[in-house]
Scaffold this active site. Structure first.
Site, mmCIF file in Angstrom:
data_model
loop_
_atom_site.group_PDB
_atom_site.id
_atom_site.type_symbol
_atom_site.label_atom_id
_atom_site.label_comp_id
_atom_site.label_asym_id
_atom_site.label_seq_id
_atom_site.Cartn_x
_atom_site.Cartn_y
_atom_site.Cartn_z
ATOM 1 N N VAL A 131 -1.103 2.883 10.077
ATOM 2 C CA VAL A 131 -2.247 2.908 9.160
ATOM 3 C C VAL A 131 -1.728 2.768 7.744
ATOM 4 O O VAL A 131 -0.828 3.480 7.342
ATOM 5 C CB VAL A 131 -3.063 4.209 9.274
ATOM 6 C CG1 VAL A 131 -3.924 4.178 10.504
ATOM 7 C CG2 VAL A 131 -2.172 5.440 9.288
ATOM 8 N N SER A 132 -2.292 1.844 7.007
ATOM 9 C CA SER A 132 -1.966 1.796 5.590
ATOM 10 C C SER A 132 -2.990 2.667 4.911
ATOM 11 O O SER A 132 -4.164 2.515 5.143
ATOM 12 C CB SER A 132 -2.103 0.381 5.049
ATOM 13 O OG SER A 132 -1.548 -0.520 5.957
ATOM 14 N N CYS A 133 -2.523 3.581 4.110
ATOM 15 C CA CYS A 133 -3.466 4.431 3.388
ATOM 16 C C CYS A 133 -4.332 3.568 2.512
ATOM 17 O O CYS A 133 -3.876 2.576 1.970
ATOM 18 C CB CYS A 133 -2.707 5.386 2.483
ATOM 19 S SG CYS A 133 -1.665 6.478 3.396
ATOM 20 N N ILE A 134 -5.577 3.927 2.401
ATOM 21 C CA ILE A 134 -6.433 3.138 1.520
ATOM 22 C C ILE A 134 -6.909 4.014 0.371
ATOM 23 O O ILE A 134 -6.774 5.200 0.415
ATOM 24 C CB ILE A 134 -7.621 2.537 2.252
ATOM 25 C CG1 ILE A 134 -8.552 3.632 2.745
ATOM 26 C CG2 ILE A 134 -7.164 1.666 3.387
ATOM 27 C CD1 ILE A 134 -9.931 3.139 2.897
ATOM 28 N N MET A 155 0.857 -1.184 0.000
ATOM 29 C CA MET A 155 0.000 0.000 0.000
ATOM 30 C C MET A 155 0.899 1.241 0.000
ATOM 31 O O MET A 155 2.014 1.165 0.482
ATOM 32 C CB MET A 155 -0.890 0.005 1.235
ATOM 33 C CG MET A 155 -1.776 -1.223 1.348
ATOM 34 S SD MET A 155 -2.840 -1.497 -0.070
ATOM 35 C CE MET A 155 -4.093 -0.268 0.229
#
Lengths: 418, 102
Positions: B99-102, A164
């Protein structure tokens, strides 16, 4: 030109994809041609409807459905420059073109998007690339995959996300769902084992959506392998291997490679380690240069890289650019709003609507309590919405038209928050 | 939520990540590591200290950035904190889940 060159100023937009094109349309409407020249630079001559890349491999859309000339969407009064930019000098405020020409700007809008970088993963571009290893984030990749799927006899299909952030983070899940339908329709679902492999801990990053999507994966008999950080693709054994040594065999690997911003931003020293431009998340102003704004996938703001985000951003950025020109403070208004249809196969889809602070939940959209679309629930109406969206994209979105009832800032009414 | 770790009552979220970094100390870290079946060595602590520095500087953490940090390569990071190293190491470090960006 007949204008007074001393008062004439120039806005330079880099990239005529979804974000750049919308911005050109918005700004031309608001700024007088006497005072502001607007130039937009784009290397390609064809504009692709990128959501269509998902449907191309399954023979749902044809190449003609998803491609139109770039110039068709650039409004009168905006100069489209079909060229390649070598470098930006943000201190001196100019862009250098391929032939060395310098294009000075007073205000720069970066909308150069994101691209796949399969070279980041050892072995991905090996001998199996486009033989049994495919991407569907490029037109060429999606088309090659379509041809492969047409003749594939079955085996282990592995749908894989490298790392990601990626553009349209639900697309690989949609690919897995649509594969299930596709092979059912071809009466060969029993010959195909589908595995979904993600670096995340679950199907999605947001808890409520993950629960809903996990349920769909189970229902469609798609196995999920989470927390998988790929180290390399083994072309000889047709496996992917993660840093922990986990090894997954495939007969057909459909991967979403690392996504990076345009190389131009690396050459210009304006990007982070993935070439995304550090950007204020509420104003869309570049952190390092006040007269540079970043729109769409090119920025590093923590929301989805998706056309819907660019659309909402464009409405707010237009206001901010007008404020900036007038010497007024920028509005801290962008809330990270994203709105995505998720194709779930068999003529159904679900819809998610979220922002920086609110995860996707159940509810109605766009009218609170009415809909007609349902959030986080799979149905046919949502699928019709997704298909209708292609028309909206070509005919309303790119031209910078406001979509009725859908506000740039996320609406909280009509949603089931805890 | 509250949880008693190393004889201290700590504020944690539902996944067990500390919500107040000021409550962290090495004993707390060791106890969380033990729950994850990780025996901490000097090398582990070096990596933890690096993660905490990045957290204080508000640098978003990712496997990629850690791999390029010069502190630890990804292979070793996995050896130190098997399976989901960034999540496990963040929990031990007392910093939020990345947090992985979505």
């Amino acid at each position: 030109m007949g204008h007074d060159s001393n008062t004439m100023k120039r806005i330079l937009i880099l990239g005529a994809g979804t974000a750049g094109t919308m911005m050109a349309n918005h700004l031309r409407r608001h700024l007088s041609v006497e005072n502001w020249e607007i130039d937009i630079v784009e290397e390609r001559t064809e504009h692709h409807y990128q959501p269509g890349y998902l449907f191309l491999p399954f023979d749902i859309y044809t190449p003609e459905d998803i491609s139109k000339p770039v110039c068709e969407f650039i409004p009168k009064g905006v100069n489209l420059i079909n060229d390649h930019i070598e470098k930006i000098d943000p201190e001196q405020q100019f862009a250098i073109m391929r032939n060395g020409d310098r294009l000075h700007y007073d205000l720069l809008i970066i909308a150069t998007g994101t691209k796949i970088a399969p070279e980041e993963t050892p072995g991905m571009l090996g001998p199996e690339w486009q033989q049994s290893v495919f991407d569907f984030y490029t037109f060429e990749g999606a088309l090659a995959l379509r041809n492969k799927l047409r003749e594939w006899q079955g085996g282990r299909l592995v749908v894989h996300v490298t790392e990601m952030p990626i553009k349209c983070p639900v697309a690989p899940l949609e690919f897995a769902f649509l594969s299930d339908s596709y092979f059912k329709n071809k009466k060969m679902r029993d010959k195909v084992e589908i595995t979904y492999i993600t670096p995340l801990s679950g199907a999605f990053t947001k808890p409520k959506a993950t629960t809903a999507l996990q349920h769909l994966l189970d229902e469609k008999n798609i196995r999920i392998e989470s927390d998988f950080a790929i180290e390399h693709v083994d072309n000889d054994n047709k496996t992917i291997v993660d840093y922990g040594g986990r090894t997954i065999p495939f007969d057909l690997l459909v991967t979403v490679p690392t996504n990076k911003g345009d190389e131009l931003l690396a050459r210009s020293g304006m990007g982070d380690d993935l070439n995304f431009v550090p950007t204020h998340k509420a104003t869309l102003q570049a952190k390092n240069w006040p007269n540079v704004f970043v729109l769409g996938d090119a920025s590093d703001i923590p929301t989805s890289k998706a056309g819907s985000v660019a659309h909402f951003e464009a409405e707010i950025l237009t206001e901010n650019i007008l404020s900036f020109i007038a010497g007024e403070p920028l509005k801290q208004e962008f809330d990270g709003h994203a709105n995505c249809f998720v194709e779930t196969g068999e003529g159904k889809a679900l819809l998610i609507d979220f922002n920086y602070t609110h995860e996707p939940v159940e509810g109605t959209f766009p009218l609170p309590g009415i809909g007609p679309l349902r959030l986080l629930k799979e149905n046919r109406m949502n699928h019709m919405g997704k298909l209708a969206f292609r028309w909206i994209y070509w005919n309303m979105w790119l031209k910078g038209n406001h979509i009725p009832f859908v506000s740039a800032k996320m609406q909280e009414a009509g949603k089931a928050f805890d | 939520m509250e949880k008693t770790i190393a004889n201290t009552v700590l504020k944690v979220n539902e996944e067990g990540y500390l919500t107040d970094f000021s409550q962290w100390n090495q004993e707390v870290g060791s106890a969380i590591a033990q729950e994850a079946n990780i025996g901490m060595t000097a090398r582990h602590w070096e990596v933890i200290a690096y993660l905490q520095r990045e957290f204080k500087n508000e640098v978003p953490l990712s496997i990629r950035r850690i791999g390029k940090s010069g502190v630890v390569d990804i292979k070793e990071f996995y050896q130190l904190f098997p399976m989901a190293p960034l999540k496990t190491a963040s929990k031990i470090a007392g910093i939020p889940k990345p947090v992985s960006c979505i």
